[in-house]
Scaffold this active site. Structure first.
Site, PDB file in Angstrom:
ATOM      1  N   ASP A 124       6.242 -10.027  -5.104  1.00 43.46           N
ATOM      2  CA  ASP A 124       4.790  -9.950  -4.957  1.00 43.46           C
ATOM      3  C   ASP A 124       4.227 -11.363  -4.757  1.00 43.46           C
ATOM      4  O   ASP A 124       4.494 -12.259  -5.567  1.00 43.46           O
ATOM      5  CB  ASP A 124       4.184  -9.323  -6.211  1.00 43.46           C
ATOM      6  CG  ASP A 124       2.737  -8.946  -6.018  1.00 43.46           C
ATOM      7  OD1 ASP A 124       2.453  -7.755  -5.859  1.00 43.46           O
ATOM      8  OD2 ASP A 124       1.884  -9.868  -6.010  1.00 43.46           O
TER       9      ASP A 124
ATOM     10  N   GLY B 101      12.595  -6.508  -3.045  1.00 38.77           N
ATOM     11  CA  GLY B 101      12.992  -5.310  -3.775  1.00 38.77           C
ATOM     12  C   GLY B 101      12.490  -4.020  -3.135  1.00 38.77           C
ATOM     13  O   GLY B 101      11.414  -3.985  -2.531  1.00 38.77           O
ATOM     14  N   VAL B 102      13.278  -2.963  -3.299  1.00 40.50           N
ATOM     15  CA  VAL B 102      12.898  -1.639  -2.786  1.00 40.50           C
ATOM     16  C   VAL B 102      11.608  -1.144  -3.467  1.00 40.50           C
ATOM     17  O   VAL B 102      10.709  -0.619  -2.820  1.00 40.50           O
ATOM     18  CB  VAL B 102      14.058  -0.646  -3.004  1.00 40.50           C
ATOM     19  CG1 VAL B 102      13.591   0.802  -2.905  1.00 40.50           C
ATOM     20  CG2 VAL B 102      15.176  -0.924  -1.993  1.00 40.50           C
TER      21      VAL B 102
ATOM     22  N   TYR C 213       7.292  -3.355   6.578  1.00 41.48           N
ATOM     23  CA  TYR C 213       7.446  -3.438   8.027  1.00 41.48           C
ATOM     24  C   TYR C 213       8.584  -4.393   8.321  1.00 41.48           C
ATOM     25  O   TYR C 213       8.915  -5.274   7.524  1.00 41.48           O
ATOM     26  CB  TYR C 213       6.161  -3.931   8.718  1.00 41.48           C
ATOM     27  CG  TYR C 213       6.095  -5.414   8.744  1.00 41.48           C
ATOM     28  CD1 TYR C 213       5.578  -6.113   7.671  1.00 41.48           C
ATOM     29  CD2 TYR C 213       6.658  -6.125   9.803  1.00 41.48           C
ATOM     30  CE1 TYR C 213       5.598  -7.479   7.653  1.00 41.48           C
ATOM     31  CE2 TYR C 213       6.683  -7.508   9.781  1.00 41.48           C
ATOM     32  CZ  TYR C 213       6.155  -8.173   8.714  1.00 41.48           C
ATOM     33  OH  TYR C 213       6.202  -9.529   8.695  1.00 41.48           O
TER      34      TYR C 213
ATOM     35  N   LEU D  38      -1.202  -4.370   2.347  1.00 41.59           N
ATOM     36  CA  LEU D  38      -0.943  -4.363   0.901  1.00 41.59           C
ATOM     37  C   LEU D  38       0.275  -5.197   0.505  1.00 41.59           C
ATOM     38  O   LEU D  38       0.249  -5.915  -0.490  1.00 41.59           O
ATOM     39  CB  LEU D  38      -0.757  -2.924   0.403  1.00 41.59           C
ATOM     40  CG  LEU D  38      -0.503  -2.804  -1.107  1.00 41.59           C
ATOM     41  CD1 LEU D  38      -1.737  -3.193  -1.903  1.00 41.59           C
ATOM     42  CD2 LEU D  38      -0.029  -1.420  -1.484  1.00 41.59           C
TER      43      LEU D  38
ATOM     44  N   TYR E  28       1.274  -7.788   1.698  1.00 37.09           N
ATOM     45  CA  TYR E  28       0.947  -9.217   1.732  1.00 37.09           C
ATOM     46  C   TYR E  28      -0.149  -9.472   0.690  1.00 37.09           C
ATOM     47  O   TYR E  28      -1.236  -9.930   1.004  1.00 37.09           O
ATOM     48  CB  TYR E  28       0.464  -9.634   3.110  1.00 37.09           C
ATOM     49  CG  TYR E  28       1.536  -9.708   4.174  1.00 37.09           C
ATOM     50  CD1 TYR E  28       2.874  -9.493   3.863  1.00 37.09           C
ATOM     51  CD2 TYR E  28       1.210 -10.026   5.485  1.00 37.09           C
ATOM     52  CE1 TYR E  28       3.848  -9.572   4.839  1.00 37.09           C
ATOM     53  CE2 TYR E  28       2.186 -10.108   6.474  1.00 37.09           C
ATOM     54  CZ  TYR E  28       3.498  -9.877   6.142  1.00 37.09           C
ATOM     55  OH  TYR E  28       4.462  -9.971   7.115  1.00 37.09           O
TER      56      TYR E  28
HETATM   57  C1  LIG Z   1      10.298 -14.029   1.146  1.00 35.45           C
HETATM   58  C2  LIG Z   1       9.502 -12.776   1.366  1.00 35.45           C
HETATM   59  C3  LIG Z   1       9.658 -12.070   2.548  1.00 35.45           C
HETATM   60  C4  LIG Z   1       8.961 -10.898   2.781  1.00 35.45           C
HETATM   61  N1  LIG Z   1       9.149 -10.226   3.953  1.00 35.45           N
HETATM   62  C5  LIG Z   1       8.493  -9.057   4.158  1.00 35.45           C
HETATM   63  C6  LIG Z   1       8.701  -8.307   5.344  1.00 35.45           C
HETATM   64  O1  LIG Z   1       9.479  -8.697   6.205  1.00 35.45           O
HETATM   65  N2  LIG Z   1       8.024  -7.146   5.490  1.00 35.45           N
HETATM   66  C7  LIG Z   1       7.158  -6.688   4.530  1.00 35.45           C
HETATM   67  O2  LIG Z   1       6.584  -5.609   4.700  1.00 35.45           O
HETATM   68  N3  LIG Z   1       6.926  -7.396   3.412  1.00 35.45           N
HETATM   69  C8  LIG Z   1       7.574  -8.549   3.207  1.00 35.45           C
HETATM   70  N4  LIG Z   1       7.351  -9.245   2.050  1.00 35.45           N
HETATM   71  C9  LIG Z   1       6.404  -8.716   1.062  1.00 35.45           C
HETATM   72  C10 LIG Z   1       7.082  -7.672   0.192  1.00 35.45           C
HETATM   73  O3  LIG Z   1       7.283  -6.481   0.907  1.00 35.45           O
HETATM   74  C11 LIG Z   1       6.208  -7.348  -0.999  1.00 35.45           C
HETATM   75  O4  LIG Z   1       5.984  -8.510  -1.750  1.00 35.45           O
HETATM   76  C12 LIG Z   1       6.848  -6.280  -1.882  1.00 35.45           C
HETATM   77  O5  LIG Z   1       5.861  -5.705  -2.703  1.00 35.45           O
HETATM   78  C13 LIG Z   1       7.957  -6.861  -2.725  1.00 35.45           C
HETATM   79  O6  LIG Z   1       8.626  -5.865  -3.447  1.00 35.45           O
HETATM   80  P1  LIG Z   1       9.412  -6.307  -4.767  1.00 35.45           P
HETATM   81  O7  LIG Z   1       9.953  -5.096  -5.405  1.00 35.45           O
HETATM   82  O8  LIG Z   1      10.326  -7.421  -4.436  1.00 35.45           O
HETATM   83  O9  LIG Z   1       8.213  -6.947  -5.584  1.00 35.45           O
HETATM   84  P2  LIG Z   1       7.641  -6.838  -7.058  1.00 35.45           P
HETATM   85  O10 LIG Z   1       6.940  -8.139  -7.252  1.00 35.45           O
HETATM   86  O11 LIG Z   1       8.669  -6.460  -8.022  1.00 35.45           O
HETATM   87  O12 LIG Z   1       6.573  -5.665  -6.938  1.00 35.45           O
HETATM   88  C14 LIG Z   1       5.476  -5.674  -6.061  1.00 35.45           C
HETATM   89  C15 LIG Z   1       4.452  -4.625  -6.488  1.00 35.45           C
HETATM   90  O13 LIG Z   1       5.071  -3.343  -6.545  1.00 35.45           O
HETATM   91  C16 LIG Z   1       5.047  -2.829  -7.878  1.00 35.45           C
HETATM   92  N5  LIG Z   1       6.352  -2.223  -8.159  1.00 35.45           N
HETATM   93  C17 LIG Z   1       7.561  -2.832  -8.090  1.00 35.45           C
HETATM   94  N6  LIG Z   1       8.534  -1.975  -8.397  1.00 35.45           N
HETATM   95  C18 LIG Z   1       7.944  -0.790  -8.660  1.00 35.45           C
HETATM   96  C19 LIG Z   1       8.445   0.479  -9.043  1.00 35.45           C
HETATM   97  N7  LIG Z   1       9.746   0.677  -9.221  1.00 35.45           N
HETATM   98  N8  LIG Z   1       7.564   1.478  -9.257  1.00 35.45           N
HETATM   99  C20 LIG Z   1       6.233   1.275  -9.094  1.00 35.45           C
HETATM  100  N9  LIG Z   1       5.709   0.090  -8.729  1.00 35.45           N
HETATM  101  C21 LIG Z   1       6.556  -0.939  -8.510  1.00 35.45           C
HETATM  102  C22 LIG Z   1       4.804  -4.035  -8.753  1.00 35.45           C
HETATM  103  O14 LIG Z   1       4.246  -3.677 -10.005  1.00 35.45           O
HETATM  104  C23 LIG Z   1       3.892  -4.862  -7.885  1.00 35.45           C
HETATM  105  O15 LIG Z   1       2.582  -4.358  -7.941  1.00 35.45           O
HETATM  106  C24 LIG Z   1       8.049 -10.431   1.804  1.00 35.45           C
HETATM  107  C25 LIG Z   1       7.884 -11.144   0.620  1.00 35.45           C
HETATM  108  C26 LIG Z   1       8.590 -12.309   0.386  1.00 35.45           C
HETATM  109  C27 LIG Z   1       8.374 -13.074  -0.891  1.00 35.45           C
END
Ligand SMILES: Cc1cc2nc3c(=O)[nH]c(=O)nc-3n(C[C@H](O)[C@H](O)[C@H](O)COP(=O)(O)OP(=O)(O)OC[C@H]3O[C@@H](n4cnc5c(N)ncnc54)[C@H](O)[C@@H]3O)c2cc1C
Ligand SMILES: *[C@@H]1O[C@H](CO)[C@@H](O)[C@H](O)[C@H]1NC(C)=O
Ligand SMILES: *[C@@H]1O[C@H](CO)[C@@H](O)[C@H](O)[C@H]1NC(C)=O
Ligand SMILES: *[C@@H]1O[C@H](CO)[C@@H](O)[C@H](O)[C@H]1NC(C)=O
Ligand SMILES: *[C@@H]1O[C@H](CO)[C@@H](O)[C@H](O)[C@H]1NC(C)=O
Ligand SMILES: *[C@@H]1O[C@H](CO)[C@@H](O)[C@H](O)[C@H]1NC(C)=O
Ligand SMILES: *[C@@H]1O[C@H](CO)[C@@H](O)[C@H](O)[C@H]1NC(C)=O
Length: 536
Positions: free
Chosen positions: A117, A183-184, A193, A477, A479
């Site tokens: 995030d 993360g998924v 995307y 969202l 982003y």
């Molecule tokens: C280096 C980098 C590259 C990226 N590239 C892309 C890209 O190519 N395309 C794109 O679309 N986005 C991209 N992103 C953005 C990314 O998709 C979002 O930040 C996404 O929310 C990250 O998921 P996470 O599980 O790693 O994050 P987290 O920080 O763990 O979670 C993000 C949000 O989702 C919630 N959440 C997490 N896990 C769960 C769960 N199991 N159940 C319910 N809610 C949950 C969290 O509470 C938080 O609100 C990128 C981000 C980074 C930092």
């Protein structure tokens, strides 16, 4: 405008005062860690002991566990509010215990999967006390090539998903993001995307089932949660509705050989002409071809002079010969040569796109250590009209003044224009030419540096105003950008939620609010930008 709350000394002081007052009024708050620990143990099953998954601040590994999934160093400071406890769930029953106990003891729960995030809201909070439900242990990827499907748990990373598919088939892939450590849980629930979206749409367009735990601690699948809730957790953000355990996805077909290129052109090398042509063709090209455009500031040819570099980065679902003929017909201005084109397997292309050197073995996708960790700020926009050449050059002059912020344009068209805006909560479909990402990275620690670089990013965002969507100024969202508004989850929660809600979801915001009100009327699943419940 919102501020970067976790950097703010004022809010941190406020946080301390709340904690201090809390210690007089309610012992269970001051020692939330202790009562929470006790409650979690009380609510766990003997067959799945929970104690080894509990990290309280008195444990020496607490900081390590906390920092392991901090992906924005802006939130790795001593001022950043810390969780009273981290639960690294080892079993679904641990997630159930977390939901029950958090409500019982009124401790805010933050859900973290990959921790990417952009505003850190999966592991930082403006309210206290809070704890983290960490999902990284729940990370299985079960691929069924015959059925062309997979079940992936929330704690898996995109790299693990791609690797898991490629280990079983050379001709299947999945349309999701570019960074393998994402993360998924957050990525899939927030839209997702990637470079196959022109052919296959977003991640959420390829989800067919899910398992979540609701506010009552019940495990639901698509059938038992119903189509409304299933709709909401495909783009509306999971954290407003429940804890996502896993998604079932449709795999997509990819050719055995794909082709990539990365071709830079500076302003002096006619970038204006080439970018102007990109604007017209990139959203119209054959759907097998995705050409991302990034723009950054680099040294010019003369000493001390800065210029703009536009880099065209492509994934083509086909071989180099077909790509070259397509490019010479549609986009000869780029002057693509066969020596620019690199043929490889789809899984190798995922490594190329995240800047691993050519030839890196695919198991690099399994690493949970990000290639780069920096302090960062991101923002987003949508473009619906071609930016004229003088507009481009105006933007570039501003970028040279600001120096640090970069722009990335991701073209739409293809499948993105065909899927109705109401199919999923993600509303930015037909009518968009491309999505903009503003990106600023920095290495310096401290509030002052953060304020400086965040302000540069906001300036570039302001300069872009004439060229991007209006009423609302749309945003993506995934982003996450707290400048768009913050929810304090008090009496004004609905009004506060509308402010960012219509930017992220446009007309779909109302349906998200209705679903939220039905499935979580007490607003247990909340954060700084969650979906609010309808006011009574
Ligand atoms: C280096 C980098 C590259 C990226 N590239 C892309 C890209 O190519 N395309 C794109 O679309 N986005 C991209 N992103 C953005 C990314 O998709 C979002 O930040 C996404 O929310 C990250 O998921 P996470 O599980 O790693 O994050 P987290 O920080 O763990 O979670 C993000 C949000 O989702 C919630 N959440 C997490 N896990 C769960 C769960 N199991 N159940 C319910 N809610 C949950 C969290 O509470 C938080 O609100 C990128 C981000 C980074 C930092
Ligand atoms: C845990 O269970 C014990 C014994 O059943 C009970 O006394 C205690 O209040 C419970 N604690 C919490 C926080 O639920
Ligand atoms: C719980 O928090 C209190 C107050 O912040 C602290 O004094 C105590 O050491 C903590 N206990 C654990 C188990 O971390
Ligand atoms: C931390 O505190 C808890 C509760 O106060 C206690 O049960 C536990 O043994 C402590 N752990 C360490 C490592 O001190
Ligand atoms: C995060 O902060 C801690 C404590 O200051 C530090 O030890 C650690 O190296 C930092 N993490 C990164 C990735 O810089
Ligand atoms: C830039 O365009 C001019 C005029 O069209 C052309 O002569 C020149 O070769 C181009 N330069 C590059 C680097 O493509
Ligand atoms: C750019 O130029 C500056 C001096 O103006 C120099 O310090 C810097 O190393 C150069 N950067 C690169 C990438 O060449």
């Amino acid at each position: 405008m919102g501020t970067s709350f976790p950097n703010s000394k004022t809010l941190y002081l406020f946080f301390l005062i709340v904690l201090f007052i809390g210690s007089f009024s309610s012992p269970s708050k001051a020692f939330a860690n202790e009562s929470l620990t006790q409650c979690l143990i009380n609510h766990s099953q003997p067959s799945h002991p929970i104690t080894s998954a509990i990290y309280t601040p008195n444990k020496s590994s607490y900081s390590n566990v906390l920092q392991s999934y901090i992906r924005n160093l802006r939130f790795n400071t001593s001022d950043t509010p810390k969780p009273t406890l981290i639960l690294t769930a080892l079993h679904e029953s641990h997630v159930q215990a977390a939901i029950v106990c958090a409500q019982k003891l009124s401790v805010q729960m933050k859900i973290r999967s990959g921790g990417h995030d952009y505003e850190g809201i999966s592991y930082v909070s403006i309210s206290s006390p809070f704890f983290i439900l960490d999902m990284f242990n729940l990370r299985s990827v079960d691929v069924d090539i015959e059925a062309e499907m997979a079940w992936v748990q929330a704690g898996a990373t995109l790299g693990e998903v791609y690797y898991g598919i490629a280990a079983k088939s050379k001709v299947h892939g999945f349309p999701a993001g570019v960074c393998p450590t994402v993360g998924v849980g957050g990525h899939f629930s927030g839209g997702g995307y990637g470079n196959m979206m022109r052919k296959y749409g977003l991640t959420v367009d390829n989800i067919v089932d899910a398992r979540i735990i609701n506010v009552n601690g019940e495990i639901l699948d698509r059938e038992s949660m119903g189509e409304d809730l299933f709709w909401a957790i495909r783009g509306g953000g999971g954290a407003s509705f429940g804890v996502v355990l896993a998604y079932k996805i449709n795999l997509v077909r990819v050719p055995q050989t794909v082709t990539v290129f990365s071709v830079p052109r500076t302003w002096e090398q006619n970038a204006t002409e080439v970018v102007y042509k990109w604007e017209q063709v990139a959203p119209q090209l054959h759907e097998d071809l995705f050409i991302r455009l990034t723009m950054d500031v680099v040294n010019g040819t003369k000493a001390g002079e800065k210029t703009i570099r536009a880099t065209f980065i492509a994934l083509f679902l086909g071989d180099a010969q077909r790509l070259l003929s397509l490019m010479s017909n549609s986009f000869p201005e780029l002057g693509l040569r066969s020596s620019d084109c690199i043929e490889m397997s789809w899984v190798e292309s995922t490594l190329f796109w995240t800047n691993f050197p050519i030839g890196t073995p695919a198991d690099a996708l399994l690493s949970r250590t990000p290639q780069v960790l920096t302090h960062l700020k991101r923002k987003s926009d949508y473009v619906k009209q071609i930016i004229p050449k003088d507009g481009l050059e105006l933007i570039w002059r501003r970028m040279i003044e600001l120096e640090r912020p970069m722009l990335t344009f991701n073209p739409y068209g293809g499948k993105m224009g065909e899927i109705p805006a109401t199919n999923t909560p993600f509303p930015h479909r037909a009518g968009n030419l491309w999505k903009v990402q503003y990106a600023t990275n920095w290495d310096e620690n401290g509030d002052e540096a953060a304020r400086h670089y965040i302000e540069l990013t906001r300036k570039l965002y302001r300069y872009m105003t004439p060229f991007v969507s209006k009423n609302p100024r749309e945003a993506f969202l995934n982003y996450r950008d707290l400048d768009l508004g913050i929810n304090h989850n008090g009496d004004e929660s609905y009004e506060e939620g509308r402010v960012y809600g219509v930017k992220y979801f446009k007309g779909n915001f109302n349906r998200l609010v209705e679903i939220k009100t039905k499935v979580d009327p007490g607003n247990f699943f909340r954060n700084e930008q969650s979906i609010p419940v309808l006011p009574q």
